[in-house]
Design a protein around this motif. Structure first.
Motif, short mmCIF file in Angstrom:
data_model
loop_
_atom_site.label_atom_id
_atom_site.label_comp_id
_atom_site.label_asym_id
_atom_site.label_seq_id
_atom_site.Cartn_x
_atom_site.Cartn_y
_atom_site.Cartn_z
N GLU A 8 -36.78 -60.48 -24.75
CA GLU A 8 -37.89 -59.80 -24.09
C GLU A 8 -39.23 -60.11 -24.74
OE1 GLU A 8 -37.45 -55.48 -22.26
OE2 GLU A 8 -37.76 -55.46 -24.40
N GLN A 9 -40.29 -60.26 -23.92
CA GLN A 9 -41.60 -60.55 -24.51
C GLN A 9 -42.29 -59.28 -25.03
OE1 GLN A 9 -44.90 -62.05 -22.24
NE2 GLN A 9 -45.65 -63.25 -23.96
N PHE A 10 -42.12 -58.18 -24.29
CA PHE A 10 -42.67 -56.91 -24.76
C PHE A 10 -41.93 -55.79 -24.03
CE2 PHE A 10 -45.38 -58.82 -21.49
CZ PHE A 10 -45.23 -57.90 -20.46
N ASP A 11 -42.12 -54.59 -24.54
CA ASP A 11 -41.50 -53.40 -23.98
C ASP A 11 -42.17 -53.04 -22.65
OD1 ASP A 11 -39.43 -52.15 -25.12
OD2 ASP A 11 -40.62 -50.74 -26.32
N VAL A 12 -41.36 -52.83 -21.63
CA VAL A 12 -41.91 -52.45 -20.33
C VAL A 12 -41.96 -50.92 -20.28
CG1 VAL A 12 -41.24 -52.34 -17.91
CG2 VAL A 12 -41.23 -54.51 -19.09
N SER A 13 -43.12 -50.34 -19.95
CA SER A 13 -43.21 -48.87 -19.90
C SER A 13 -42.71 -48.33 -18.57
CB SER A 13 -44.65 -48.41 -20.09
OG SER A 13 -45.11 -48.80 -21.34
N ASP A 14 -43.08 -49.00 -17.49
CA ASP A 14 -42.64 -48.54 -16.17
C ASP A 14 -41.34 -49.26 -15.84
OD1 ASP A 14 -42.20 -47.90 -13.56
OD2 ASP A 14 -44.29 -48.11 -12.95
N GLN A 15 -40.23 -48.53 -16.02
CA GLN A 15 -38.92 -49.18 -15.85
C GLN A 15 -38.28 -48.86 -14.50
OE1 GLN A 15 -36.35 -48.80 -19.22
NE2 GLN A 15 -37.91 -49.63 -20.59
N ARG A 16 -39.05 -48.35 -13.57
CA ARG A 16 -38.47 -47.99 -12.27
C ARG A 16 -38.09 -49.23 -11.47
NH1 ARG A 16 -43.23 -44.57 -9.98
NH2 ARG A 16 -44.34 -46.22 -11.08
N SER A 17 -37.19 -49.02 -10.52
CA SER A 17 -36.78 -50.14 -9.66
C SER A 17 -37.91 -50.44 -8.67
CB SER A 17 -35.52 -49.76 -8.87
OG SER A 17 -35.84 -48.72 -7.97
N LEU A 18 -37.84 -51.60 -8.01
CA LEU A 18 -38.86 -51.93 -7.02
C LEU A 18 -38.87 -50.89 -5.90
CD1 LEU A 18 -41.05 -53.83 -5.97
CD2 LEU A 18 -39.28 -55.12 -4.80
N ASP A 19 -37.68 -50.45 -5.48
CA ASP A 19 -37.60 -49.45 -4.42
C ASP A 19 -38.35 -48.18 -4.82
OD1 ASP A 19 -36.16 -48.66 -1.80
OD2 ASP A 19 -35.69 -46.99 -3.15
N GLU A 20 -38.18 -47.76 -6.07
CA GLU A 20 -38.88 -46.55 -6.54
C GLU A 20 -40.39 -46.77 -6.58
OE1 GLU A 20 -35.92 -44.35 -9.64
OE2 GLU A 20 -36.44 -46.42 -10.12
N VAL A 21 -40.81 -47.96 -7.00
CA VAL A 21 -42.25 -48.25 -7.07
C VAL A 21 -42.85 -48.26 -5.66
CG1 VAL A 21 -43.95 -50.05 -7.68
CG2 VAL A 21 -42.11 -49.48 -9.28
N VAL A 22 -42.13 -48.88 -4.73
CA VAL A 22 -42.61 -48.95 -3.34
C VAL A 22 -42.75 -47.53 -2.76
CG1 VAL A 22 -41.89 -49.64 -1.00
CG2 VAL A 22 -41.78 -51.28 -2.88
N ARG A 23 -41.74 -46.69 -3.01
CA ARG A 23 -41.78 -45.32 -2.46
C ARG A 23 -42.93 -44.53 -3.10
NH1 ARG A 23 -36.65 -44.14 -2.96
NH2 ARG A 23 -36.73 -42.88 -4.83
N TRP A 24 -43.05 -44.67 -4.40
CA TRP A 24 -44.12 -43.96 -5.13
C TRP A 24 -45.51 -44.37 -4.62
CZ3 TRP A 24 -46.84 -47.24 -8.78
CH2 TRP A 24 -47.78 -46.59 -9.57
N LEU A 25 -45.69 -45.66 -4.37
CA LEU A 25 -46.99 -46.10 -3.84
C LEU A 25 -47.28 -45.41 -2.52
CD1 LEU A 25 -46.88 -49.96 -4.57
CD2 LEU A 25 -48.46 -48.31 -5.58
N MET A 26 -46.28 -45.38 -1.65
CA MET A 26 -46.49 -44.78 -0.33
C MET A 26 -46.72 -43.27 -0.43
SD MET A 26 -44.03 -47.05 2.14
CE MET A 26 -42.47 -46.56 1.45
N GLU A 27 -46.00 -42.63 -1.35
CA GLU A 27 -46.21 -41.18 -1.53
C GLU A 27 -47.63 -40.88 -1.98
OE1 GLU A 27 -41.59 -40.03 -2.67
OE2 GLU A 27 -43.05 -40.39 -4.26
N ASN A 28 -48.25 -41.87 -2.60
CA ASN A 28 -49.63 -41.69 -3.07
C ASN A 28 -50.66 -42.32 -2.14
OD1 ASN A 28 -49.56 -40.28 -5.82
ND2 ASN A 28 -47.88 -41.74 -5.92
N GLY A 29 -50.23 -42.67 -0.93
CA GLY A 29 -51.18 -43.13 0.08
C GLY A 29 -51.50 -44.62 0.05
N HIS A 30 -50.80 -45.39 -0.79
CA HIS A 30 -51.06 -46.83 -0.84
C HIS A 30 -50.02 -47.57 0.02
CE1 HIS A 30 -53.56 -45.91 -4.33
NE2 HIS A 30 -52.54 -45.29 -4.88
N ILE A 31 -50.46 -48.63 0.69
CA ILE A 31 -49.50 -49.44 1.46
C ILE A 31 -49.00 -50.57 0.55
CG2 ILE A 31 -49.15 -50.93 3.46
CD1 ILE A 31 -51.62 -49.72 4.70
N PRO A 32 -47.70 -50.58 0.21
CA PRO A 32 -47.18 -51.70 -0.58
C PRO A 32 -47.18 -52.94 0.32
CG PRO A 32 -45.62 -49.86 -0.46
CD PRO A 32 -46.67 -49.60 0.56
N SER A 33 -47.81 -54.00 -0.15
CA SER A 33 -47.90 -55.20 0.68
C SER A 33 -47.16 -56.37 0.04
CB SER A 33 -49.37 -55.58 0.87
OG SER A 33 -49.45 -56.81 1.54
#
Ligand code: SAM
Length: 482
Positions: free
Chosen positions: A368-393
């Motif tokens: 690993e090059q560095f520690d990743v802080s946000d370890q959520r899956s892509l599905d979780e990131v996509v859902r979170w973006l939409m819950e916050n009003g952003h369109i995942p593109s």
């Protein structure tokens, strides 16, 4: 002594140390000059035109004054304008990508990076073309369409031919409905000839972080290896552009050197690209040093807190309104949430920063090059973006339609984003929802697509987008984009 000249091709003239020191002194002298601050804020604000908005941006001196001011009221105003600019030029879309680590062989001695040559206990790994293929399939199965390839610098193990082979392999993989439509490249500074080869291989953005603009610190932080050459590194974007690459991505590694110095240097670099090539950087990334194998971020004196980090991001947004801004999974969900309101337009998701990490069940740490802080899956990131009003593109249309360099910037300035990028984002989001999303993400996603379709101003465009979205839902896809 070198003289400041943004149009020069010499690093010491366009990133001029004396000019940066004078800028910092000017910012200190004027940071509480309320009349000047108000004038700068006024200049930064997006102005409405008949077709959309225009922005003047700020010079490195003006932006440095804002950054130096510590009045909370001014800070809130900066944040408000940063969000307005983001919405005016990029809308509520957030572009998604993932890094793909090809090789951690490296001959450099960078003090902040665990891939440095002296690190003898980290396993060294370089993907074979079969392994690249397997990683790409794993990334496609998550839903990714856009990658940033990463490699250490090692002319023997990772020559340009190896990088080109990998790009070819990546573009050749079509697993189920998946394909990678844009490969951005983050590899060490190289020659015009090699940049031309990368261009011919069909890369998107060439990304190279300056790490630090302060030459003295740079030489100390890069004690050995080809990366030690400050001028060669700093002048790399000019060579990339000479080689035909017109989308380049800048960044500094915050924490290494005083942030106000880096901020001024970064904006001077953007001004230089604009002055010489007529087009500024396509993106700016804002990474911070993270814990890694034999790297302790606290060993560097210039770590910045989250609030300062947010303010830097917002001030960059005001200074270069048309440049995309990237935040990676180095940052936590909480920090990313805040920065998404301050101008960020691209995020990575589901990232693994190890060589071969995507094909492993558990997140591997060995390479690993560095520690990743946000370890959520892509599905979780996509859902979170939409819950916050952003369109995942997942859109890559500009690149595929040849809208790069100043052609992309013209689109950005034209006010046609809602009639072009917005429907493209909704169509690619629909592809994602159909092919990869969990039921919860799909539910919120389709609500968002329905709602956002109504915001497309041109009736004809809305109808076409609607028709394509229906076709995607009915497994009748056509290769179409605005
Ligand atoms: N070897 C290439 C180069 O020299 O530019 C590619 C860069 S490397 C794979 C990607 C970036 O990771 C580096 O430019 C650096 O800014 C960043 N990086 C290295 N070590 C890091 C750390 N400990 N924490 C956060 N980012 C780091």
């Amino acid at each position: 002594m070198a003289i400041y000249n943004p149009s020069s091709l010499k690093a010491e003239e366009f990133i001029n140390h004396e000019e940066i020191l004078e800028t910092l002194a000017y910012a200190d002298a004027h940071k509480n000059d309320r009349a000047l601050i108000d004038e700068i804020l006024e200049k930064a604000r997006p102005q409405k035109t008949a077709t959309g908005y225009v922005c003047k941006g700020l010079s490195h001196r003006e932006a440095s004054v804002l950054l130096a001011n510590d009045d909370p009221e001014v800070r809130e105003e900066i944040y408000k304008i940063a969000e307005e600019i983001k919405l005016a030029f990029y809308g509520n879309r957030i572009v998604i990508f993932a890094p793909l680590y090809l090789s951690n062989y490296c001959v450099n001695g960078c003090l902040y990076c665990p891939y440095h040559l002296k690190n003898k206990h980290i396993p060294r790994k370089k993907l074979t073309q079969e392994e690249v293929k397997a990683e790409v399939i794993a990334l496609q199965d998550m839903g990714h369409k856009r990658l940033a390839i990463e490699a250490g610098e090692d002319p023997k193990n990772n020559p340009i031919e190896y990088i080109l082979d990998c790009i070819k392999t990546i573009y050749s993989v079509h697993h189920k409905n998946g394909d990678i439509r844009r490969v951005n490249v983050n590899i060490a500074a190289t020659t015009v000839e090699n940049y031309r080869k990368l261009k011919d291989a069909g890369i998107g953005t060439y990304i190279l972080f300056q790490e630090t603009y302060n030459k003295e610190s740079y030489l100390y932080l890069h004690p050995t290896g080809p990366k030690h050459d400050y001028d060669y590194h700093t002048e790399a974007m000019d060579r990339a552009m000479a080689g035909g690459i017109d989308d380049v991505g800048l960044g500094v590694l915050f924490g290494l050197e005083g942030y106000r110095y880096e901020f001024a240097g970064l904006l001077m670099h953007a001004e230089h690209l604009e002055a010489v090539h007529g087009v500024g950087p396509h993106t700016i990334s804002v990474p911070r040093v993270k814990k890694a194998d034999d790297i302790d971020p606290d060993a560097f004196d210039n770590g910045i807190d989250d609030e300062t980090f947010a303010k830097i991001t917002a001030c960059i947004r005001l200074a270069v309104p048309y440049t995309g801004m990237i935040i990676s999974t180095r940052e936590s969900e909480q920090v990313r949430s805040k920065l998404l309101r301050l101008g960020i337009s691209q995020v990575s998701g589901g990232s693994r920063t190890s060589v071969g990490g995507y094909t492993q069940e558990e997140r591997p740490h060995d390479t690993e090059q560095f520690d990743v802080s946000d370890q959520r899956s892509l599905d979780e990131v996509v859902r979170w973006l939409m819950e916050n009003g952003h369109i995942p593109s997942f859109c890559t249309a500009c690149y595929r339609e040849g809208r790069t360099g100043d052609r992309f910037m013209s689109l950005c300035k034209s006010g046609q984003i809602l009639n072009c990028c917005h429907p493209n984002a909704l169509m690619t989001l629909t592809e994602y929802l159909e092919d990869y999303a969990s039921p919860a993400t799909k539910a919120i996603g389709y609500e968002m697509v329905e709602r956002e379709l109504q915001r497309i101003p041109k009736e004809k465009v809305r109808a076409i987008a609607k028709d394509h979205i229906e076709a995607i839902k009915n497994s009748n896809r056509r290769d179409f984009r605005f």
